[in-house]
Design an enzyme around this catalytic site. Structure first.
Site, mmCIF file in Angstrom:
data_model
loop_
_atom_site.group_PDB
_atom_site.id
_atom_site.type_symbol
_atom_site.label_atom_id
_atom_site.label_comp_id
_atom_site.label_asym_id
_atom_site.label_seq_id
_atom_site.Cartn_x
_atom_site.Cartn_y
_atom_site.Cartn_z
ATOM 1 N N LYS A 60 31.540 63.602 76.977
ATOM 2 C CA LYS A 60 30.764 64.791 77.338
ATOM 3 C C LYS A 60 30.771 65.866 76.250
ATOM 4 C CE LYS A 60 31.692 64.286 82.297
ATOM 5 N NZ LYS A 60 30.496 63.683 82.889
ATOM 6 N N GLU B 279 33.710 74.517 80.919
ATOM 7 C CA GLU B 279 32.351 75.022 81.098
ATOM 8 C C GLU B 279 32.370 76.217 82.011
ATOM 9 O OE1 GLU B 279 29.668 72.088 82.664
ATOM 10 O OE2 GLU B 279 29.688 70.929 80.807
ATOM 11 N N HIS C 230 31.352 66.503 94.122
ATOM 12 C CA HIS C 230 30.622 66.134 92.913
ATOM 13 C C HIS C 230 29.995 64.751 92.994
ATOM 14 C CE1 HIS C 230 32.483 69.687 91.344
ATOM 15 N NE2 HIS C 230 33.679 69.161 91.403
ATOM 16 N N ARG D 115 21.839 54.527 81.605
ATOM 17 C CA ARG D 115 21.683 53.343 82.457
ATOM 18 C C ARG D 115 20.686 53.656 83.546
ATOM 19 N NH1 ARG D 115 24.204 55.758 86.780
ATOM 20 N NH2 ARG D 115 26.004 57.027 86.260
HETATM 21 P P1 ADP Z 1 24.796 58.440 89.630
HETATM 22 O O1 ADP Z 1 24.471 59.741 89.003
HETATM 23 O O2 ADP Z 1 23.836 57.347 89.317
HETATM 24 O O3 ADP Z 1 25.148 58.552 91.060
HETATM 25 P P2 ADP Z 1 27.583 58.220 89.198
HETATM 26 O O4 ADP Z 1 28.150 58.906 88.009
HETATM 27 O O5 ADP Z 1 27.833 58.840 90.513
HETATM 28 O O6 ADP Z 1 26.062 58.015 88.897
HETATM 29 O O7 ADP Z 1 28.081 56.734 89.208
HETATM 30 C C1 ADP Z 1 27.307 55.633 89.637
HETATM 31 C C2 ADP Z 1 28.199 54.547 90.084
HETATM 32 O O8 ADP Z 1 29.087 54.147 89.084
HETATM 33 C C3 ADP Z 1 29.025 54.932 91.271
HETATM 34 O O9 ADP Z 1 29.094 53.820 92.106
HETATM 35 C C4 ADP Z 1 30.354 55.290 90.683
HETATM 36 O O10 ADP Z 1 31.375 55.031 91.594
HETATM 37 C C5 ADP Z 1 30.403 54.365 89.493
HETATM 38 N N1 ADP Z 1 31.079 54.971 88.357
HETATM 39 C C6 ADP Z 1 30.623 55.964 87.589
HETATM 40 N N2 ADP Z 1 31.487 56.249 86.611
HETATM 41 C C7 ADP Z 1 32.520 55.414 86.778
HETATM 42 C C8 ADP Z 1 33.741 55.202 86.065
HETATM 43 N N3 ADP Z 1 34.065 55.904 85.005
HETATM 44 N N4 ADP Z 1 34.565 54.259 86.516
HETATM 45 C C9 ADP Z 1 34.240 53.521 87.595
HETATM 46 N N5 ADP Z 1 33.111 53.669 88.281
HETATM 47 C C10 ADP Z 1 32.255 54.596 87.881
HETATM 48 P P1 ADP Z 2 30.000 63.106 86.234
HETATM 49 O O1 ADP Z 2 30.037 62.406 84.925
HETATM 50 O O2 ADP Z 2 31.228 62.911 87.015
HETATM 51 O O3 ADP Z 2 28.734 62.817 86.960
HETATM 52 P P2 ADP Z 2 28.871 65.725 85.647
HETATM 53 O O4 ADP Z 2 29.158 66.479 84.403
HETATM 54 O O5 ADP Z 2 27.551 65.069 85.746
HETATM 55 O O6 ADP Z 2 30.018 64.661 85.861
HETATM 56 O O7 ADP Z 2 29.074 66.699 86.893
HETATM 57 C C1 ADP Z 2 29.071 66.225 88.202
HETATM 58 C C2 ADP Z 2 28.701 67.326 89.161
HETATM 59 O O8 ADP Z 2 29.579 68.466 89.029
HETATM 60 C C3 ADP Z 2 27.338 67.904 88.949
HETATM 61 O O9 ADP Z 2 26.334 67.164 89.581
HETATM 62 C C4 ADP Z 2 27.471 69.302 89.527
HETATM 63 O O10 ADP Z 2 27.373 69.262 90.925
HETATM 64 C C5 ADP Z 2 28.885 69.678 89.192
HETATM 65 N N1 ADP Z 2 28.926 70.457 87.945
HETATM 66 C C6 ADP Z 2 29.043 69.954 86.696
HETATM 67 N N2 ADP Z 2 29.050 70.922 85.780
HETATM 68 C C7 ADP Z 2 28.943 72.089 86.433
HETATM 69 C C8 ADP Z 2 28.918 73.480 86.039
HETATM 70 N N3 ADP Z 2 29.026 73.839 84.777
HETATM 71 N N4 ADP Z 2 28.781 74.407 87.007
HETATM 72 C C9 ADP Z 2 28.694 74.060 88.309
HETATM 73 N N5 ADP Z 2 28.737 72.792 88.739
HETATM 74 C C10 ADP Z 2 28.862 71.812 87.819
#
Ligand code: ADP
Ligand code: ADP
Ligand code: MG
Length: 624
Positions: free
Chosen positions: A116, A200, A235, A297
């Site tokens: 990230k 952040e 989240h 993806r």
């Molecule tokens: P989306 O935004 O498509 O919902 P997510 O980040 O929630 O993506 O992840 C999609 C799928 O991949 C979910 O089933 C989540 O549990 C799995 N997943 C995402 N990141 C990881 C990780 N680092 N390790 C294992 N499973 C992951």
């Molecule tokens: P992941 O890889 O686990 O999906 P993200 O960076 O996409 O992580 O963040 C997951 C969720 O966390 C976001 O969909 C949002 O709801 C919350 N989030 C992430 N960054 C922020 C932020 N700077 N302020 C408020 N909420 C946040």
């Protein structure tokens, strides 16, 4: 077009990919773990290869096993789905090195977006607005703390290698920072093998807006509009939709342009999603949307984009991976109507959203909406993988219409004994704050009390449904509906009058004159499905005896009481549902109606009579 594809995944996404591949005439190869030997994706594919024991680390995450399976079956390509190895650049490279087609972006793009902090730095350079924060290499806790203070609370500590909502801590006040950092690092190290973090600014009224992008090998990059995934729990997305409510032309232009720029910056290819966080405190403003991360993806919620654009994104993926140009140019991609998706999880909202595993003795989802699932009735939810067992996807001309349809679909879910969040989903979709289109990521937490009712007594409707089935069974109605037609009473806090009525071969049941929901017998439990929730009841205690010898139909007194009105005489023809006799008890009058149409053979009670519970009051006979 590639001739064949191995799907390195399981569950709903494996089934989803197989369906499109099959439609395009591409041979499909599934892989599966020992726990998934009987899973639908295995049967759906043309071929299937066992790749190891149940734990993902010994099967779905073992690159060598998957590559060996591809080699053994002569697969031309590998589609990773989402999760598992989908964002593993090393695996993508290994697939390419093995001479196979990787249905995904170049490994270099996965790497560039994988962490990230590096991704944010790269985006900043490309002129994409990123969330304000600290991305530095210096990971000294003192330094991090000073940076957090400078950014201003609340802040979010994020694992640079994080994903799936893990490795994140919101910190409200400076004095909480050190403890949050320690626990975030611990989780990051355990989950991702990397304890580095970034900080952040925590965006107020955060709304999750993301843009679907697609790129081909010929330099074309397009977007397929945005999705809103603000309804989240911890989240993790729960409900997703397209377009985003309240999206303005200016905000859409800003966010889609930024997304295309982001994809270009990493020489992207295939399907990707750029996630943004928006400050929704004053609607969606073009200058208050910031890049959060890119998912390199296919995304779980891609079906809502398919619904509003009329495109099949898996088909696009397979075409792009085959070297074809994108099927459409930017100005040929249109957005029509509104689409929504709900993620059905095997979990128990009443029990703090505890995952629920076990056999799927019942697994029925509505037929009039799109269902993406990877399980089936008779199958099992095992503890080894993600608890998401299906996605319900709808579209409609307006947001309200889509929400209504999806809520209805969620209420129609029948799953037992595994617990699901279907009832919870329906309540989310019905909630005025959701319907207003302003929900931010705090919506579920804020309304937890309304959305997650405490595990209390099952609703009256469920009890009535169970009563219905008990009576139906006791009456032996399956053999001859007419014979079983009775008026009846079920014990409980309040007497319930149950009547079975046969009409046009369909057995109708009314309870206290209201049509009753159905219940089914599953193993030794009577299960009533009410609004997406399953209520199981043990072997029934039926009070009042049924007179099996009653020919035709009869009306029994539902309780001890006094006859206050006799509304028919012997010999009278009566319609189904016609009032026959009124009994008073507990200061309440209960009028009993004809459970069938027929002729009154006998009126066995008179006005003023004291009657007992279960006493036959009126006997009816069928006329041929
Ligand atoms: P989306 O935004 O498509 O919902 P997510 O980040 O929630 O993506 O992840 C999609 C799928 O991949 C979910 O089933 C989540 O549990 C799995 N997943 C995402 N990141 C990881 C990780 N680092 N390790 C294992 N499973 C992951
Ligand atoms: P992941 O890889 O686990 O999906 P993200 O960076 O996409 O992580 O963040 C997951 C969720 O966390 C976001 O969909 C949002 O709801 C919350 N989030 C992430 N960054 C922020 C932020 N700077 N302020 C408020 N909420 C946040
Ligand atoms: Mg994310």
């Amino acid at each position: 077009m590639i001739e064949s594809v191995l799907i390195a995944n399981r569950g709903e996404i494996a089934c989803r990919i197989i369906k499109t591949a099959r439609r395009l005439g591409v041979r499909t190869i599934a892989v599966y773990s020992e726990a998934d030997a009987g899973a639908p994706h295995v049967r759906l594919a043309d071929e299937a290869v066992l790749i190891g024991p149940a734990p993902a680390r010994e099967s779905y995450l073992v690159a060598d096993r998957i590559l060996a399976a591809a080699k053994a079956t002569g697969a031309a390509a590998i589609h990773p789905g989402y999760g598992f190895l989908s964002e593993n650049a090393q695996f993508a490279q290994a697939v390419i090195d093995a001479g196979l087609v990787w249905v995904g972006p170049p490994p270099s793009a996965i790497l560039a977006m994988g962490l990230k902090d590096a991704a944010k730095a790269l985006m900043q350079k490309a002129g994409v607005p990123v969330t304000p924060g600290y991305l530095g290499q210096d990971q000294d806790p003192e330094r991090l703390r000073r940076e957090a203070d400078a950014i201003g609370y609340p802040v979010l500590i994020k694992a640079v290698a994080g994903g799936g909502g893990k490795g994140m801590r919101k910190v409200e006040r400076g004095e909480d920072f050190d403890a949050a950092l320690t626990s975030c690092r611990r989780e990051a190290a355990a989950s991702f093998g990397d304890d580095r973090v970034l900080i952040e600014k925590y965006i107020t009224r955060p709304r999750h807006i993301e843009v679907q992008v697609f790129a081909d090998r010929h330099g074309q990059v397009v977007h397929l509009f945005e999705r809103d995934c603000s309804v989240q729990r911890r989240h993790q997305k729960v409900i997703e939709e397209a377009p985003a409510p309240g999206m303005t032309q200016a905000a859409r232009a800003a966010v889609t342009e930024a997304a295309v720029r982001a994809a270009r910056a990493v020489n992207y290819e295939g399907a990707g999603t750029i996630e943004f966080i928006a400050d929704g405190s004053e609607g969606l403003q073009p200058d208050r949307i910031w890049f959060m991360e890119m998912n390199t993806r296919l995304q779980v919620e891609h079906p809502v984009t398919e619904k509003v654009t009329g495109q099949d994104l898996v088909e696009w993926q397979l075409r792009v991976a085959s070297g074809e140009p994108l099927p459409l140019k930017q100005d040929e991609i249109t957005l029509t109507g509104w689409a929504m998706e709900a993620r059905l999880y095997a979990e128990s909202p009443e029990a703090g959203f505890l995952p629920s595993t076990g056999p799927l003795r019942r697994f029925r989802l509505p037929h009039d909406v799109r269902i993406d699932t990877g399980v089936e009735e008779g199958g099992e939810v095992t503890p080894f993988y993600d608890p998401m067992i299906a996605k319900l996807i709808v579209s409609g001309p307006t947001r309200q219409a889509a929400a209504r349809r999806l809520a209805k679909a969620c209420r129609a879910v029948e799953v037992y004994p595994v617990k699901t969040n279907a009832g919870f989903l329906a309540r989310v979709l019905d909630h005025p704050d959701f319907l207003s289109g302003t929900a931010d990521t705090g919506f579920i937490e804020r309304h937890a009390e309304a959305l997650v009712p405490a595990a209390a007594a099952p609703p009256a409707a469920a009890q009535q449904a169970a009563a219905r089935l008990r009576v139906a069974r006791s009456a032996g109605v399956s053999a001859d509906p007419w014979r079983g037609a009775v008026g009846f009473r079920i014990g409980g806090p309040r007497p319930i009058v149950v009547a079975l009525k046969a009409r046009d071969e369909i057995l109708q049941v009314t309870i206290d004159d209201q049509p009753a929901p159905e219940a089914v017998l599953i193993d030794d439990a009577y299960v009533a499905f009410v609004d997406g929730e399953a209520h199981g009841f043990g072997e029934p205690r039926v009070s009042g005896a049924l007179d099996g010898g009653v020919a035709g139909g009869g009306v029994l007194s539902p309780m001890p009481g006094k006859v206050v009105a006799l509304l028919v005489e012997a010999g009278a023809s009566v319609e189904l549902g016609q009032p026959l006799i009124t009994v008073e008890a507990m200061k309440m009058e209960h009028t009993l109606t004809a459970p069938v149409a027929g002729v009154v053979a006998e009126a066995l009670a008179r006005v003023g009579d004291q009657v007992t519970e279960g006493q036959l009051l009126v006997r009816l006979e069928k006329v041929d």
